[in-house]
Design an enzyme around this catalytic site. Structure first.
Site, PDB file in Angstrom:
ATOM      1  N   SER A   1       2.076  36.063  -3.689  1.00 36.36           N
ATOM      2  CA  SER A   1       1.336  35.655  -2.499  1.00 36.36           C
ATOM      3  C   SER A   1       0.329  36.727  -2.078  1.00 36.36           C
ATOM      4  O   SER A   1      -0.465  37.164  -2.896  1.00 36.36           O
ATOM      5  CB  SER A   1       2.350  35.337  -1.402  1.00 36.36           C
ATOM      6  OG  SER A   1       1.777  34.449  -0.495  1.00 36.36           O
TER       7      SER A   1
ATOM      8  N   LYS B   1      -2.259  38.820  -4.558  1.00 35.03           N
ATOM      9  CA  LYS B   1      -3.669  39.225  -4.417  1.00 35.03           C
ATOM     10  C   LYS B   1      -3.733  40.737  -4.652  1.00 35.03           C
ATOM     11  O   LYS B   1      -4.614  41.255  -5.335  1.00 35.03           O
ATOM     12  CB  LYS B   1      -4.191  38.918  -3.010  1.00 35.03           C
ATOM     13  CG  LYS B   1      -3.968  37.463  -2.522  1.00 35.03           C
ATOM     14  CD  LYS B   1      -4.493  37.266  -1.095  1.00 35.03           C
ATOM     15  CE  LYS B   1      -3.776  36.191  -0.275  1.00 35.03           C
ATOM     16  NZ  LYS B   1      -3.825  34.837  -0.684  1.00 35.03           N
TER      17      LYS B   1
ATOM     18  N   TRP C   1      -1.579  24.922  -1.013  1.00 31.44           N
ATOM     19  CA  TRP C   1      -2.358  25.834  -0.167  1.00 31.44           C
ATOM     20  C   TRP C   1      -3.044  26.912  -1.039  1.00 31.44           C
ATOM     21  O   TRP C   1      -4.129  27.376  -0.728  1.00 31.44           O
ATOM     22  CB  TRP C   1      -1.390  26.464   0.835  1.00 31.44           C
ATOM     23  CG  TRP C   1      -1.958  27.343   1.906  1.00 31.44           C
ATOM     24  CD1 TRP C   1      -1.609  28.639   2.147  1.00 31.44           C
ATOM     25  CD2 TRP C   1      -2.916  27.009   2.910  1.00 31.44           C
ATOM     26  NE1 TRP C   1      -2.299  29.125   3.221  1.00 31.44           N
ATOM     27  CE2 TRP C   1      -3.104  28.146   3.711  1.00 31.44           C
ATOM     28  CE3 TRP C   1      -3.640  25.848   3.201  1.00 31.44           C
ATOM     29  CZ2 TRP C   1      -3.991  28.176   4.793  1.00 31.44           C
ATOM     30  CZ3 TRP C   1      -4.526  25.875   4.284  1.00 31.44           C
ATOM     31  CH2 TRP C   1      -4.695  27.021   5.056  1.00 31.44           C
TER      32      TRP C   1
ATOM     33  N   HIS D   1       6.136  27.535  -2.835  1.00 31.44           N
ATOM     34  CA  HIS D   1       5.584  28.887  -2.776  1.00 31.44           C
ATOM     35  C   HIS D   1       6.743  29.884  -2.655  1.00 31.44           C
ATOM     36  O   HIS D   1       7.371  29.976  -1.593  1.00 31.44           O
ATOM     37  CB  HIS D   1       4.695  28.928  -1.520  1.00 31.44           C
ATOM     38  CG  HIS D   1       3.993  30.208  -1.280  1.00 31.44           C
ATOM     39  ND1 HIS D   1       2.848  30.552  -1.966  1.00 31.44           N
ATOM     40  CD2 HIS D   1       4.248  31.222  -0.423  1.00 31.44           C
ATOM     41  CE1 HIS D   1       2.419  31.727  -1.523  1.00 31.44           C
ATOM     42  NE2 HIS D   1       3.257  32.159  -0.587  1.00 31.44           N
TER      43      HIS D   1
END
Ligand code: GTR
Length: 416
Positions: free
Chosen positions: A252, A256, A343, A393
């Site tokens: 998540s 990144k 998302w 997720h």
């Protein structure tokens, strides 16, 4: 009225392919002045530095160089951890010259062997004690996001935190497969809330009179990635770790971060992004799920201030995220999505790997070996790999099985 309707439309998240706007991606193999990049040396000497600089300036912000010397202290150590199968090490890394400055506490579980071990380096969300109920792990002392279920109250860790995230961390399996696991709490580097960069690492690097990072200077993601590099400084010096086989992985926002760490620090031998989404592996120009505007609004501290110019204006950004993946080349890189994590735009994550592939090929290694997005639960574990699993997720034990299989093939050199 028309303008406000347009804004309302723009602010609504896109969740269907039909609504994805038309876009043209910047070509990783064409330099900013239009020159075609046709050789490995042109990529390495010219295009790669140019792209890295654009990402620094426009997206994540530039971090300061590594400190000249790092100091660290082993705070706890055992050769008989996890029921006797592992060595446990806890090390405090001083991130600045100021003895009262931030300290990165790294927890390691290492297989018992005389040889240096390949190791996964991964930041965690709730402190090292959350990854396993091992009572010897120090509880985090700093600010944590409130979460009663995880045992965080008034932003402080309680005993209930121990092992609260262990479903995400199959430590025994990792160690049994011959890998070390090194982890640290991301909030040790910079607590994850918008305080105008008054706490955490940033103020230690302000020039005289400076009170916040300049528009092209590091936000929190760049700070967390910088912290991963400081952990790497230490791991390289630790003879128990194979410094040439450190794989940086993150989930998540920390996915990144692992991508940005891999881009800025070539010492990471391989990079794994789990469900990293917007500002991670997903193409920004698709605006699917979380958009640039949305992420900059919800999390103003993650990226540098220059990135705000691209709110609802993604096409003006000189880079897109496939070029971030390309910055890993020729190192192994695995992009992981989840079907239930719309998302984060799974298709946009796949396309990033797809469009980064020509750079791998130019460098003479295998890129992503499929042209089409693979079905769920059918990992493509090529050197530039992609997998989409079912469910939400999150990080699952089978995700780790895939990371290890990927690392076996491309980092350690073990075959199936
Ligand atoms: C969400 C955010 C995502 C992702 C996620 C996480 O709220 O919109 O970009 O980073 O948090 O880190 O769990």
């Amino acid at each position: 009225v028309a303008t406000s309707m347009l804004h309302a439309q723009q602010n609504k998240a896109i969740y269907s392919e039909a609504e994805v706007p038309e876009y043209t991606l910047p070509d990783p193999l064409v330099a900013e002045d239009g020159t075609k990049i046709e050789s490995a040396s042109q990529w390495t000497e010219r295009r790669r530095p140019e792209l890295l600089e654009l990402f620094e300036k426009e997206v994540y912000g530039k971090a300061p160089p590594a400190p000249e010397k790092i100091s660290y202290e082993v705070t706890e150590s055992s050769d008989d951890a996890l029921g006797g199968i592992a060595r446990r090490r806890q090390v405090a890394i001083q991130l600045t010259d100021d003895p009262k400055g931030p300290v990165l506490n790294v927890l390691m579980y290492l297989p018992k062997t005389d040889k240096p071990v390949p190791t996964f380096m991964t930041l965690n969300f709730y402190g090292n004690a959350s990854i396993n109920s091992d009572p010897a792990i120090h509880l985090p002392e700093g600010w944590l996001r409130n979460n009663k279920e995880k045992g965080v109250e008034d932003h402080k860790a309680t005993e209930k935190l121990r092992g609260a995230s262990e479903a995400r961390w199959p430590v025994e399996t990792i160690v049994k497969n011959g890998y070390g696991l090194a982890t640290a709490y991301y909030g040790d580097i910079d607590p994850d809330y918008d305080d105008g960069f008054q706490n955490g690492i940033h103020p230690y690097f302000y020039e005289e009179g400076q009170t916040k990072p300049k528009p092209d200077q590091w936000g929190s993601i760049a700070a967390w990635a910088w912290g991963l590099s400081r952990a790497m400084d230490y791991l390289e010096e630790n003879p128990e770790i194979d410094g040439e086989k450190v794989i940086v992985m993150g989930h998540s926002r920390l996915g990144k971060t692992s991508l940005w760490a891999g881009a800025t620090d070539p010492r990471f031998a391989a990079v794994i992004s789990n469900n990293s989404g917007c500002g991670g592996a997903a193409l920004s120009r698709r605006r699917f799920g979380e958009s640039v505007k949305r992420i900059n609004t919800s999390f103003p501290h993650w990226f540098c201030d220059n990135f705000v110019q691209y709110n609802h204006n993604e096409d003006a950004c000189p880079v897109d995220q496939h070029q971030l993946i390309a910055l890993m080349a020729p190192r192994p890189c695995l992009v992981c999505s989840a079907e239930g994590d719309r998302w984060a735009d799974p298709r946009g994550e796949f396309l990033s790997a797809h469009y980064a592939s020509p750079v791998y090929e130019l460098l003479g290694v295998e890129g992503l070996t499929t042209e089409k997005m693979p079905p769920v639960e059918q990992p493509v574990l090529s050197r530039l790999g992609y997998v989409i699993r079912t469910e939400e997720h999150n990080v699952k034990p089978r995700d780790w099985d895939r990371y290890m299989k990927f690392a076996d093939a491309h980092v350690v050199g073990k075959k199936d």
